[in-house]
Design a protein around this motif. Structure first.
Motif, PDB file in Angstrom:
ATOM      1  N   CYS A 153       6.151 -42.120  14.449  1.00 34.69           N
ATOM      2  CA  CYS A 153       4.905 -42.983  14.290  1.00 34.69           C
ATOM      3  C   CYS A 153       4.754 -43.948  15.405  1.00 34.69           C
ATOM      4  O   CYS A 153       5.428 -44.370  15.926  1.00 34.69           O
ATOM      5  CB  CYS A 153       5.056 -43.628  12.890  1.00 34.69           C
ATOM      6  SG  CYS A 153       3.817 -44.884  12.438  1.00 34.69           S
ATOM      7  N   CYS A 158       6.711 -49.375  11.603  1.00 38.32           N
ATOM      8  CA  CYS A 158       7.265 -48.068  10.925  1.00 38.32           C
ATOM      9  C   CYS A 158       8.248 -47.236  11.722  1.00 38.32           C
ATOM     10  O   CYS A 158       9.365 -47.400  11.592  1.00 38.32           O
ATOM     11  CB  CYS A 158       5.949 -47.205  10.560  1.00 38.32           C
ATOM     12  SG  CYS A 158       6.313 -45.695   9.873  1.00 38.32           S
ATOM     13  N   HIS A 160       8.542 -44.061  12.125  1.00 37.74           N
ATOM     14  CA  HIS A 160       9.054 -43.011  11.258  1.00 37.74           C
ATOM     15  C   HIS A 160       8.788 -41.694  12.296  1.00 37.74           C
ATOM     16  O   HIS A 160       8.138 -41.698  12.887  1.00 37.74           O
ATOM     17  CB  HIS A 160       8.236 -42.671  10.129  1.00 37.74           C
ATOM     18  CG  HIS A 160       8.496 -41.474   9.363  1.00 37.74           C
ATOM     19  ND1 HIS A 160       9.932 -41.384   8.773  1.00 37.74           N
ATOM     20  CD2 HIS A 160       8.120 -40.262   9.156  1.00 37.74           C
ATOM     21  CE1 HIS A 160      10.157 -39.977   8.278  1.00 37.74           C
ATOM     22  NE2 HIS A 160       8.707 -39.653   8.248  1.00 37.74           N
ATOM     23  N   CYS A 197       1.209 -40.211  10.659  1.00 41.25           N
ATOM     24  CA  CYS A 197       2.656 -40.700  10.132  1.00 41.25           C
ATOM     25  C   CYS A 197       2.525 -40.413   8.624  1.00 41.25           C
ATOM     26  O   CYS A 197       1.752 -40.518   7.751  1.00 41.25           O
ATOM     27  CB  CYS A 197       2.933 -42.085  10.409  1.00 41.25           C
ATOM     28  SG  CYS A 197       4.482 -42.328   9.561  1.00 41.25           S
ATOM     29  N   GLN A 199       4.604 -41.373   6.354  1.00 40.38           N
ATOM     30  CA  GLN A 199       5.127 -42.473   5.900  1.00 40.38           C
ATOM     31  C   GLN A 199       3.991 -43.510   5.746  1.00 40.38           C
ATOM     32  O   GLN A 199       3.649 -43.922   4.621  1.00 40.38           O
ATOM     33  CB  GLN A 199       6.375 -43.290   6.655  1.00 40.38           C
ATOM     34  CG  GLN A 199       7.395 -42.409   6.739  1.00 40.38           C
ATOM     35  CD  GLN A 199       8.237 -42.277   5.393  1.00 40.38           C
ATOM     36  OE1 GLN A 199       8.155 -43.078   4.344  1.00 40.38           O
ATOM     37  NE2 GLN A 199       9.075 -41.063   5.223  1.00 40.38           N
ATOM     38  N   CYS A 200       3.171 -43.765   6.867  1.00 41.78           N
ATOM     39  CA  CYS A 200       2.299 -44.968   6.672  1.00 41.78           C
ATOM     40  C   CYS A 200       0.826 -44.479   7.030  1.00 41.78           C
ATOM     41  O   CYS A 200      -0.111 -45.616   7.014  1.00 41.78           O
ATOM     42  CB  CYS A 200       2.652 -46.307   7.709  1.00 41.78           C
ATOM     43  SG  CYS A 200       2.588 -45.685   9.314  1.00 41.78           S
TER      44      CYS A 200
END
Ligand code: BV8
Ligand code: ZN
Length: 288
Positions: A153, A158, A160, A197, A199-200
């Protein structure tokens, strides 16, 4: 300095009495698996110098082009199989096999390649053997420039990172790998359609070490280089640092160096052994 020897029997003799062996590998190790080298084809990808695309600045200024470059390399890596040189190096990193060839030696492969083929070769060799009685005394493979199937990311908050073997990694990049051959004007993939990403949702980047970025495992690698008594240099032009510096360091501390390359490479006139030819042939001979 005498000229390098091409005597394979003498090399195998040296290997059998070696204590700490490292191998430094580059793109030539994977050439036989169909992975283009950096300087092969003049180091070009479409009309760009591959080296100029492997930077964070290039990514910031044109994430669409850089992602198309890495999508192309991801697809090459996914379609590739480890070759005989990957397998021979993987077997040599298995202690029970190595003991037959070099009873007292430790071994680590330090690879500049991001295709993951050396790791796949080791997994294939290990799965065909009974589990080793004890864990290896040191890492078997260090992928100092990361892996092209890993994504990171770009958000500082973040960060990640994950291995994502999806092909294509996102719909918008699908099919762009063919454009390399036909040389048509490349499409511009909208940033919003580039890999995100998980995750975010921020923009993701290939999780490889670009020029100007710090390679992985440097402290470990430096320790292994410091104690190395024999350094194999396999399929690299030895023009990218710090990887290119290791063979000279080993020589300066009294160790021996053997280069395995299709053609002459930087610094190879000072080494102890030079085996010119395809490493998918010379490495299995040398380690077999
Ligand atoms: C850094 C990932 C700071 C991305 C890659 C001195 C010291 C330290 C740094 C520098 C320095 N001088 C300059 C630098 C900066 C820079 C650098 O080296 N620039 C070069 C252009 C001079 N280095 C960096 O920025 C590095 N980071 O220094 O951080 C630091 C470092 C240490 C400690 C503290 C701080 C980061 C460099 C990493 C860049 N990322 N890859 C991606 O892959 O897209 S490098 C990239 O080039 C690939 O990984 C590739 O493997 C690598 C090197 O190329 P080769 O593997 O050698 O491939 P090439 O095509 O050139 O050659 C292929 C060879 O195979 C040929 O010789 C051919 O004959 C042979 N061959 C072909 N077929 C076969 C074969 N041989 C045998 N059999 C065959 N069948
Ligand atoms: Zn994120």
């Amino acid at each position: 300095m005498s000229t390098p020897s091409a005597d394979m029997a003498a090399f195998k003799e040296l290997l059998s009495s070696s204590k700490h062996v490292i191998a430094v590998a580059g793109a030539g190790l994977s050439a036989a698996s169909g992975i283009p080298t950096f300087r092969g084809a003049g180091g070009m990808w479409r009309k760009y110098d591959a080296m100029s695309l492997a930077t964070y600045i290039a990514f910031l200024s044109d994430p669409s082009r850089v992602w198309q470059f890495y999508h192309y390399r991801r697809e090459k890596a996914l379609a590739a199989q480890p070759n005989a040189a990957h397998i021979a190096l993987a077997k040599f990193s298995i202690e029970s096999i190595r003991k037959e060839i070099a009873p007292d030696a430790t071994f680590t492969l330090i690879t500049q390649n991001v295709d993951g083929l050396s790791t796949r070769a080791l997994e294939a060799v290990q799965s065909a053997l009974p589990a080793e009685s004890s864990p290896p005394s040191q890492p078997q493979i260090l992928e100092m420039h990361g892996r092209v199937l890993d994504v990171l990311c770009t958000s500082q908050t973040c960060g990640h990172r994950v291995t994502d073997p999806t092909s294509p990694i996102c719909a918008a990049l699908g099919g762009t790998e063919e454009l390399v051959e036909s040389g048509v004007i490349e499409p511009i993939v909208d940033k919003a359609d580039l890999p995100r990403c998980s995750q975010c949702g921020d923009l993701a980047r290939p999780d490889v070490v670009w020029f100007g970025e710090l390679p992985h495992h440097i402290p470990e690698i430096d320790k292994l280089v410091d104690k190395a008594t024999l350094c194999l240099v396999v399929g690299t032009s030895s023009m990218v640092y710090p990887a290119a510096s290791y063979q000279k360091k080993v020589r300066e501390q009294g160790g021996k160096v053997a280069v395995f390359n299709l053609e002459r490479s930087q610094g190879d006139s000072e080494v102890d052994f030079l085996f010119l030819g395809p490493c998918e042939e010379t490495i299995p001979q040398a380690l077999g």
